[in-house]
Design a protein around this motif. Structure first.
Motif, PDB file in Angstrom:
ATOM      1  N   ALA A  26      43.267  26.529  47.220  1.00 40.50           N
ATOM      2  CA  ALA A  26      42.708  25.385  46.052  1.00 40.50           C
ATOM      3  C   ALA A  26      44.158  25.712  44.736  1.00 40.50           C
ATOM      4  CB  ALA A  26      41.609  25.089  45.466  1.00 40.50           C
ATOM      5  N   MET A  27      43.731  27.182  44.693  1.00 46.80           N
ATOM      6  CA  MET A  27      44.858  27.303  43.568  1.00 46.80           C
ATOM      7  C   MET A  27      46.288  26.985  44.004  1.00 46.80           C
ATOM      8  SD  MET A  27      42.724  30.920  41.883  1.00 46.80           S
ATOM      9  CE  MET A  27      43.967  31.304  40.811  1.00 46.80           C
ATOM     10  N   SER A  28      46.635  27.430  45.388  1.00 41.97           N
ATOM     11  CA  SER A  28      47.409  27.725  45.957  1.00 41.97           C
ATOM     12  C   SER A  28      48.569  26.011  45.700  1.00 41.97           C
ATOM     13  CB  SER A  28      47.568  27.817  46.816  1.00 41.97           C
ATOM     14  OG  SER A  28      49.376  28.213  47.697  1.00 41.97           O
ATOM     15  N   SER A 136      46.304  35.708  37.973  1.00 42.44           N
ATOM     16  CA  SER A 136      44.888  35.605  37.855  1.00 42.44           C
ATOM     17  C   SER A 136      44.436  35.629  40.117  1.00 42.44           C
ATOM     18  CB  SER A 136      43.755  34.364  37.435  1.00 42.44           C
ATOM     19  OG  SER A 136      43.959  32.673  38.497  1.00 42.44           O
ATOM     20  N   ALA A 137      45.147  34.572  40.632  1.00 44.38           N
ATOM     21  CA  ALA A 137      44.834  35.395  42.305  1.00 44.38           C
ATOM     22  C   ALA A 137      45.354  36.659  42.714  1.00 44.38           C
ATOM     23  CB  ALA A 137      45.990  33.923  42.665  1.00 44.38           C
ATOM     24  N   GLY A 141      41.884  37.636  44.768  1.00 48.13           N
ATOM     25  CA  GLY A 141      41.864  37.642  46.374  1.00 48.13           C
ATOM     26  C   GLY A 141      41.598  39.489  46.291  1.00 48.13           C
ATOM     27  N   LEU A 142      41.730  40.355  45.793  1.00 50.21           N
ATOM     28  CA  LEU A 142      41.062  41.312  45.059  1.00 50.21           C
ATOM     29  C   LEU A 142      39.520  41.564  45.329  1.00 50.21           C
ATOM     30  CD1 LEU A 142      41.832  44.119  45.635  1.00 50.21           C
ATOM     31  CD2 LEU A 142      42.082  44.726  43.390  1.00 50.21           C
ATOM     32  N   ALA A 184      49.027  32.832  47.330  1.00 45.54           N
ATOM     33  CA  ALA A 184      49.173  31.918  46.013  1.00 45.54           C
ATOM     34  C   ALA A 184      49.889  32.374  44.511  1.00 45.54           C
ATOM     35  CB  ALA A 184      47.527  31.824  45.801  1.00 45.54           C
ATOM     36  N   ALA A 185      49.940  33.292  44.365  1.00 46.39           N
ATOM     37  CA  ALA A 185      50.756  33.680  42.881  1.00 46.39           C
ATOM     38  C   ALA A 185      51.806  33.892  43.604  1.00 46.39           C
ATOM     39  CB  ALA A 185      49.966  35.061  43.231  1.00 46.39           C
ATOM     40  N   ILE A 186      52.636  34.713  44.261  1.00 46.50           N
ATOM     41  CA  ILE A 186      54.051  34.854  44.543  1.00 46.50           C
ATOM     42  C   ILE A 186      54.617  33.870  44.017  1.00 46.50           C
ATOM     43  CG2 ILE A 186      55.877  35.387  46.007  1.00 46.50           C
ATOM     44  CD1 ILE A 186      53.631  37.494  47.536  1.00 46.50           C
TER      45      ILE A 186
END
Length: 228
Positions: A26-28, A136-137, A141-142, A184-186
């Motif tokens: 959802a964040m992505s 934050s993603a 994920g971690l 999502a983060a990159i």
């Protein structure tokens, strides 16, 4: 790993890891929506700014341009908004009997500063979402990775002989959570840096235009002051 095995691992993951994957997805999706929408908005703002600046410097009478922009656009944006608000305050003060050049310029400058702030807020709106996803993603994920590894090792207590086949599914689902977090983060970080740079450049163009308009209004203000 083929697609069917990947889907099977996701479906068989623990509820916490599945929830983490859904949140990251959802964040992505949200970050990509914001990135594409802001890219289109900034491109349109650049194009509009160039068109208005060309019209501004080609128009000898600012009153004509002011009435044109104020009547054609219900809600001027970008350079048009900065010009309309600044010139409107300048013209209103002049018709109210204010003849001091410093008072005329100060009023126009305040109005342009307010208009500039509104335009900056509009351009920077939702960019913070990209920064939030980008920062934050990976940690979310971690968290899914740590939980998946913990779940995998806990499952070893239920078997008499620990084998790689017993722990592999848990490790796989854990690594998938990390991969989704990075996915999502990159792009969010890349788009945030790119769009922030474009917004800063566009706001710089707005500031340069405001300085140029202020110079013209100063000449008119000093002329009014001398006549008074």
């Amino acid at each position: 790993m083929n697609d069917s095995n990947l889907i099977e691992i996701i479906l068989n993951a623990s509820p916490v890891v599945q929830a983490t994957m859904i949140l990251l997805a959802a964040m992505s999706l949200a970050s990509w929506s914001v990135a594409l929408a802001k890219s289109a908005q900034i491109r349109k703002s650049k194009r509009t700014a160039k068109q208005f600046e060309k019209t501004f410097w080609a128009t000898p009478d600012l009153h004509t341009l002011y009435h044109q922009e104020a009547t054609i656009h219900d809600e001027p944006r970008g350079l048009s908004n900065i010009f309309v608000e600044g010139f409107k305050e300048f013209d209103n003060l002049k018709h109210q009997g204010v003849h001091e050049a410093s008072d005329l310029i100060a009023g126009a400058q305040r109005s342009m500063r307010i208009a500039f702030s509104k335009e900056a807020d509009r351009l920077e709106h939702r960019l913070s979402l990209l920064a939030t996803v980008g920062s934050s993603a990976p940690y979310i994920g971690l968290f899914g990775t740590v939980w998946g590894v913990m779940h995998a090792f806990q499952s070893l207590g239920d078997v008499q002989h620990a084998t790689l086949a017993a722990v592999a599914p848990g490790i796989s689902e854990a690594l998938i959570a990390t991969a989704i977090g990075l996915f999502a983060a990159i792009p969010a970080v890349i788009y945030y840096n790119r769009l922030s740079t474009q917004v800063d450049r566009l706001l710089g163009e707005y500031e340069n235009f405001a300085d140029g308009l202020l110079t013209i209004l100063q000449r008119q203000a000093h002329s009014i002051d001398k006549q008074a």
